[in-house]
Write a protein that holds these residues in place. Structure first.
Motif, PDB file in Angstrom:
ATOM      1  N   ASN A  96       0.862  -1.180   0.000  1.00  0.00           N
ATOM      2  CA  ASN A  96       0.000   0.000   0.000  1.00  0.00           C
ATOM      3  C   ASN A  96       0.896   1.227   0.000  1.00  0.00           C
ATOM      4  O   ASN A  96       1.895   1.263   0.731  1.00  0.00           O
ATOM      5  CB  ASN A  96      -0.889   0.055   1.252  1.00  0.00           C
ATOM      6  CG  ASN A  96      -2.079  -0.872   1.177  1.00  0.00           C
ATOM      7  OD1 ASN A  96      -2.301  -1.548   0.180  1.00  0.00           O
ATOM      8  ND2 ASN A  96      -2.838  -0.918   2.251  1.00  0.00           N
ATOM      9  N   SER A  98       0.815   5.727  -0.091  1.00  0.00           N
ATOM     10  CA  SER A  98       0.023   6.931   0.111  1.00  0.00           C
ATOM     11  C   SER A  98       0.952   8.128  -0.015  1.00  0.00           C
ATOM     12  O   SER A  98       2.173   7.997   0.110  1.00  0.00           O
ATOM     13  CB  SER A  98      -0.644   6.924   1.499  1.00  0.00           C
ATOM     14  OG  SER A  98      -1.513   8.027   1.641  1.00  0.00           O
ATOM     15  N   ALA A 110      -7.611   6.366   5.029  1.00  0.00           N
ATOM     16  CA  ALA A 110      -7.720   6.386   3.566  1.00  0.00           C
ATOM     17  C   ALA A 110      -7.635   4.972   3.005  1.00  0.00           C
ATOM     18  O   ALA A 110      -8.412   4.606   2.112  1.00  0.00           O
ATOM     19  CB  ALA A 110      -6.619   7.264   2.975  1.00  0.00           C
ATOM     20  N   TRP A 111      -6.700   4.180   3.510  1.00  0.00           N
ATOM     21  CA  TRP A 111      -6.567   2.810   3.022  1.00  0.00           C
ATOM     22  C   TRP A 111      -7.808   1.983   3.331  1.00  0.00           C
ATOM     23  O   TRP A 111      -8.219   1.157   2.526  1.00  0.00           O
ATOM     24  CB  TRP A 111      -5.326   2.155   3.607  1.00  0.00           C
ATOM     25  CG  TRP A 111      -4.031   2.649   3.005  1.00  0.00           C
ATOM     26  CD1 TRP A 111      -3.868   3.299   1.813  1.00  0.00           C
ATOM     27  CD2 TRP A 111      -2.732   2.519   3.562  1.00  0.00           C
ATOM     28  NE1 TRP A 111      -2.543   3.581   1.603  1.00  0.00           N
ATOM     29  CE2 TRP A 111      -1.820   3.118   2.669  1.00  0.00           C
ATOM     30  CE3 TRP A 111      -2.244   1.966   4.750  1.00  0.00           C
ATOM     31  CZ2 TRP A 111      -0.450   3.163   2.904  1.00  0.00           C
ATOM     32  CZ3 TRP A 111      -0.890   2.017   4.979  1.00  0.00           C
ATOM     33  CH2 TRP A 111       0.004   2.606   4.075  1.00  0.00           C
ATOM     34  N   HIS A 113     -10.772   3.004   3.351  1.00  0.00           N
ATOM     35  CA  HIS A 113     -11.860   3.446   2.474  1.00  0.00           C
ATOM     36  C   HIS A 113     -11.560   3.219   0.993  1.00  0.00           C
ATOM     37  O   HIS A 113     -12.276   3.719   0.128  1.00  0.00           O
ATOM     38  CB  HIS A 113     -12.176   4.921   2.744  1.00  0.00           C
ATOM     39  CG  HIS A 113     -12.880   5.115   4.047  1.00  0.00           C
ATOM     40  ND1 HIS A 113     -12.206   5.402   5.217  1.00  0.00           N
ATOM     41  CD2 HIS A 113     -14.176   5.013   4.381  1.00  0.00           C
ATOM     42  CE1 HIS A 113     -13.067   5.481   6.210  1.00  0.00           C
ATOM     43  NE2 HIS A 113     -14.276   5.248   5.731  1.00  0.00           N
ATOM     44  N   SER A 114     -10.509   2.480   0.711  1.00  0.00           N
ATOM     45  CA  SER A 114     -10.133   2.144  -0.662  1.00  0.00           C
ATOM     46  C   SER A 114     -10.159   0.616  -0.788  1.00  0.00           C
ATOM     47  O   SER A 114      -9.480  -0.088  -0.030  1.00  0.00           O
ATOM     48  CB  SER A 114      -8.721   2.663  -0.952  1.00  0.00           C
ATOM     49  OG  SER A 114      -8.187   2.045  -2.101  1.00  0.00           O
ATOM     50  N   THR A 115     -10.939   0.121  -1.721  1.00  0.00           N
ATOM     51  CA  THR A 115     -11.140  -1.322  -1.841  1.00  0.00           C
ATOM     52  C   THR A 115      -9.832  -2.106  -1.914  1.00  0.00           C
ATOM     53  O   THR A 115      -9.633  -3.063  -1.168  1.00  0.00           O
ATOM     54  CB  THR A 115     -12.020  -1.633  -3.066  1.00  0.00           C
ATOM     55  OG1 THR A 115     -13.234  -0.908  -2.943  1.00  0.00           O
ATOM     56  CG2 THR A 115     -12.310  -3.114  -3.177  1.00  0.00           C
ATOM     57  N   GLY A 116      -8.928  -1.728  -2.799  1.00  0.00           N
ATOM     58  CA  GLY A 116      -7.683  -2.470  -2.968  1.00  0.00           C
ATOM     59  C   GLY A 116      -6.765  -2.384  -1.759  1.00  0.00           C
ATOM     60  O   GLY A 116      -6.164  -3.382  -1.343  1.00  0.00           O
ATOM     61  N   HIS A 117      -6.650  -1.184  -1.196  1.00  0.00           N
ATOM     62  CA  HIS A 117      -5.792  -1.006  -0.022  1.00  0.00           C
ATOM     63  C   HIS A 117      -6.356  -1.740   1.196  1.00  0.00           C
ATOM     64  O   HIS A 117      -5.620  -2.349   1.971  1.00  0.00           O
ATOM     65  CB  HIS A 117      -5.624   0.488   0.289  1.00  0.00           C
ATOM     66  CG  HIS A 117      -4.902   1.229  -0.784  1.00  0.00           C
ATOM     67  ND1 HIS A 117      -5.556   2.020  -1.695  1.00  0.00           N
ATOM     68  CD2 HIS A 117      -3.588   1.279  -1.098  1.00  0.00           C
ATOM     69  CE1 HIS A 117      -4.670   2.541  -2.532  1.00  0.00           C
ATOM     70  NE2 HIS A 117      -3.464   2.112  -2.194  1.00  0.00           N
ATOM     71  N   ARG A 118      -7.669  -1.655   1.337  1.00  0.00           N
ATOM     72  CA  ARG A 118      -8.321  -2.365   2.445  1.00  0.00           C
ATOM     73  C   ARG A 118      -8.096  -3.874   2.314  1.00  0.00           C
ATOM     74  O   ARG A 118      -7.842  -4.562   3.309  1.00  0.00           O
ATOM     75  CB  ARG A 118      -9.810  -2.041   2.453  1.00  0.00           C
ATOM     76  CG  ARG A 118     -10.570  -2.706   3.586  1.00  0.00           C
ATOM     77  CD  ARG A 118     -12.076  -2.440   3.443  1.00  0.00           C
ATOM     78  NE  ARG A 118     -12.799  -3.117   4.477  1.00  0.00           N
ATOM     79  CZ  ARG A 118     -13.255  -2.553   5.577  1.00  0.00           C
ATOM     80  NH1 ARG A 118     -13.039  -1.270   5.798  1.00  0.00           N
ATOM     81  NH2 ARG A 118     -13.913  -3.258   6.473  1.00  0.00           N
TER      82      ARG A 118
END
Length: 154
Positions: A96, A98, A110-111, A113-118
């Protein structure tokens, strides 16, 4: 140079010390505690700081500072897999990134709330991580001013 777990933890603490305050100004837990609290809240096992992944994350942050670019691959031989292998980690890895966020809490939010990062943060197979950040040197023009990298491994 191989880092021991103790040396990696000391480096990790030193490089993250300036950004451990969340946006609300109250004291924040250590990055290892913050990351693992997110995982535990979702029924996942904790991650352990891994010295080779720590070095790979630090190398990536330094590359992003050098090129002033948020990217997983900043040139030939600089892919995630090439970087973690060069740092000495031999298992599968994810990453990940940022930029511009001024606190660990802002990055983790932020991670999440982001599909790939989550998906990376919550991947049950991951057991290890390294997390690094760096500010662009004073006087160097930058789009973001600060970069973050978190590398995960099995």
């Amino acid at each position: 140079m191989d880092l021991t777990r103790r040396e990696a933890l000391a480096t990790f603490a030193a490089v993250t010390a300036g950004l451990l305050l969340p946006d609300n100004g109250h004291a924040a837990p250590s990055p290892e505690i913050a990351v693992n609290a997110l995982r535990r809240a979702h029924g996942l096992s904790p991650l352990s700081l891994e010295p080779h992944l720590q070095r790979a994350a630090e190398d990536q942050v330094n590359l992003m500072i050098r090129y002033d670019k948020l990217s997983h691959t900043l040139g030939p031989g600089l892919s995630l897999q090439a970087r973690v292998r060069r740092a000495g980690f031999t298992g599968p890895a994810g990453e990940n990134l940022s930029a511009g966020r001024k606190s660990l809490q802002a990055v983790l939010d932020a991670w999440m709330h982001s599909t790939g990062h989550r998906a990376n943060l919550m991947l049950p197979q991951y057991r290890y991580f390294g997390l690094a950040w760096a500010r662009t040197p004073a006087g160097k023009p930058s789009r973001y001013g600060i970069y973050w990298a978190m590398d995960f491994g099995i």
